[in-house]
Enzyme design. Structure first.
Site, mmCIF file in Angstrom:
data_model
loop_
_atom_site.group_PDB
_atom_site.id
_atom_site.type_symbol
_atom_site.label_atom_id
_atom_site.label_comp_id
_atom_site.label_asym_id
_atom_site.label_seq_id
_atom_site.Cartn_x
_atom_site.Cartn_y
_atom_site.Cartn_z
ATOM 1 N N GLU A 1 0.838 -1.204 0.000
ATOM 2 C CA GLU A 1 0.000 0.000 0.000
ATOM 3 C C GLU A 1 0.867 1.245 0.000
ATOM 4 O O GLU A 1 0.533 2.250 -0.642
ATOM 5 C CB GLU A 1 -0.921 -0.005 1.228
ATOM 6 C CG GLU A 1 -1.960 1.114 1.240
ATOM 7 C CD GLU A 1 -1.497 2.381 1.952
ATOM 8 O OE1 GLU A 1 -2.263 3.374 1.969
ATOM 9 O OE2 GLU A 1 -0.369 2.399 2.492
ATOM 10 N N HIS B 1 5.179 7.524 9.452
ATOM 11 C CA HIS B 1 6.237 7.121 8.525
ATOM 12 C C HIS B 1 7.633 7.301 9.115
ATOM 13 O O HIS B 1 8.586 7.593 8.389
ATOM 14 C CB HIS B 1 6.113 7.876 7.195
ATOM 15 C CG HIS B 1 5.033 7.346 6.319
ATOM 16 N ND1 HIS B 1 4.871 7.727 5.005
ATOM 17 C CD2 HIS B 1 4.033 6.453 6.559
ATOM 18 C CE1 HIS B 1 3.830 7.092 4.477
ATOM 19 N NE2 HIS B 1 3.303 6.312 5.408
#
Length: 436
Positions: free
Chosen positions: A169, A285
């Site tokens: 993804e 992230h």
């Protein structure tokens, strides 16, 4: 959640979009689904145990669970083992991306109407920078424990239940796109809804609900209203997660989200608690996206909401098709220009339109986030179907909306109104129809 999005949108565009959103009336919500057995409470401890396992897997495999890395395959094997032991039929779908083999895991619960498939999914991969425990161990663990709860309850829903864990993804919804693109058209038509869960335990959380399919949206909103927890429409992740490939082929989608790199406003902090001016997830992230990067309350509430949606929407019944009125003539939508309309003339009916008037829309566009859609009744009353969103980077709008038009006379000229409120992208109304 991946970072694929448009770089910027001009201030004038945003101003126009804001004025349009303010001026148009909100779409009325559809009737609640039929009553069903209450979903069980999803044990937070069980969900967190899955997250601990994903953290251990990352720690043992270079600190991440990214596509093409050993940590991803080990994560998939862990989830598959739990599902196999619980009585699910599992299969692994392989694909190639960036020179590496990727994997999707699909798990079907036996039984239910094969012509009505309710799916729930989450991406299992992390970025290479860290373990990805909130993004997206949280969604993966939430749907895993819900699937295990289905097994514990030996649930026998009307619909067939399918759960999915997507690969790659973070590289642009590669795994979910591969699944949808390789799903035959006949099988696509059997998917009654896809529920997406990407980042449901952010440490400075918001409570965001996707505003795609009205029935799915209402299911989640009603659940949170019952808790006394206010929600907001999700905009940060539009087109950035695995629901996008499903929505692009006309499958109804919905989901939950607790926020990523955007900052929480003062109003949101007053409403939900947490810290204003700070990102919903400061470790988004990053290497610090570990088991310490989870808000237990948000994870618990959202896991319970997932179960509520599976139990509620899984009990849905087939609605017989009604009378259809359609216009298939193409109408060009000017780039950043005036609104255009396409007309459907309804005749020969008595009384008012239904409270569940179905509006099927096929708009071909290179950036659907630019497009605002309204259904305009014969008396000129406008019902907002879709707002613009600078983050919705996907193309095309192929969707079904439900409008409470019970105050409107059925006969007359109904119009689909479309306006492109930002420059650089073009499109047209391909077709649309009303189902009474």
């Amino acid at each position: 959640m991946n970072l694929f999005r448009r770089a910027a949108v001009g201030a004038a565009t945003l101003a126009i979009g804001g004025l349009l959103a303010t001026a148009a009336p909100a779409i009325a919500t559809p009737a609640a689904p039929s009553p069903t057995l209450a979903a069980p409470d999803i044990p937070l401890a069980n969900v967190k145990a899955h997250l601990s396992q994903l953290q251990s897997i990352a720690s043992a495999n270079g600190g991440n669970r990214a596509h093409g890395r050993a940590g991803y395959k080990a994560s998939l094997d862990y989830v598959k083992g739990k599902l196999d032991a619980a009585g699910f039929t599992t299969r692994i779908q392989q694909f190639t991306s960036s020179g590496a083999t990727g994997y999707n895991l699909i798990a079907d619960w036996p039984g239910g109407d094969a012509n009505q498939v309710l799916m729930a999914g989450a991406h299992l991969d992390s970025v290479s920078a860290g373990a990805g425990i909130n993004d997206n161990g949280s969604g993966s663990a939430g749907i895993l424990e819900t699937a295990l709860a289905v097994s514990r309850a030996q649930l026998q829903p009307t619909k067939h239940l399918r759960f999915a864990w997507w690969g790659a993804e973070e590289l642009g919804m590669v795994g979910s796109r591969y699944y949808v693109n390789n799903l035959p058209a006949a099988d696509r038509s059997k998917v009654s809804g896809y529920l997406n869960f990407d980042m449901i335990g952010s440490p400075n959380p918001g409570y965001f609900v996707y505003d795609d399919d009205p029935t799915i949206e209402k299911t989640f909103k009603d659940y949170y209203a019952g808790l006394g927890v206010p929600t907001e429409i999700e905009t940060e992740g539009d087109g950035r997660s695995d629901h996008a490939p499903f929505a692009n082929v006309g499958i109804p989608v919905g989901g939950l989200f607790t926020g990523a790199e955007r900052s929480k406003s003062s109003a949101q902090a007053q409403k939900w608690g947490g810290t204003a001016g700070q990102a919903f997830d400061r470790c988004y992230h990053s290497s610090c996206d570990s088991t310490s990067n989870i808000n237990d309350t948000a994870l618990d509430r959202n896991s319970d909401a997932i179960a509520h949606a599976i139990w509620t929407l899984g009990a849905g019944t087939t609605v017989p098709p009604g009378d259809v009125y359609e216009n298939t003539t193409d109408v060009a939508i000017p780039d950043n220009g005036a609104a255009v309309t396409s007309t459907v003339n309804v005749t020969g009916r008595t009384g008012n339109a239904p409270a569940t008037l179905k509006v099927d829309v096929d708009v071909q566009h290179t950036w659907r986030g630019d497009v605002v859609l309204d259904l305009v009744a014969p008396d000129g009353t406008a019902y907002r179907l879709k707002n613009s969103s600078s983050n919705d980077s996907a193309d095309n709008i192929i969707a079904t909306y439900t409008v409470d038009a019970s105050s409107e006379t059925a006969n007359g000229a109904w119009k689909l109104r479309a306006q492109d409120v930002a420059s650089q992208d073009t499109g047209y109304i391909n077709s649309w129809k009303l189902t009474f």
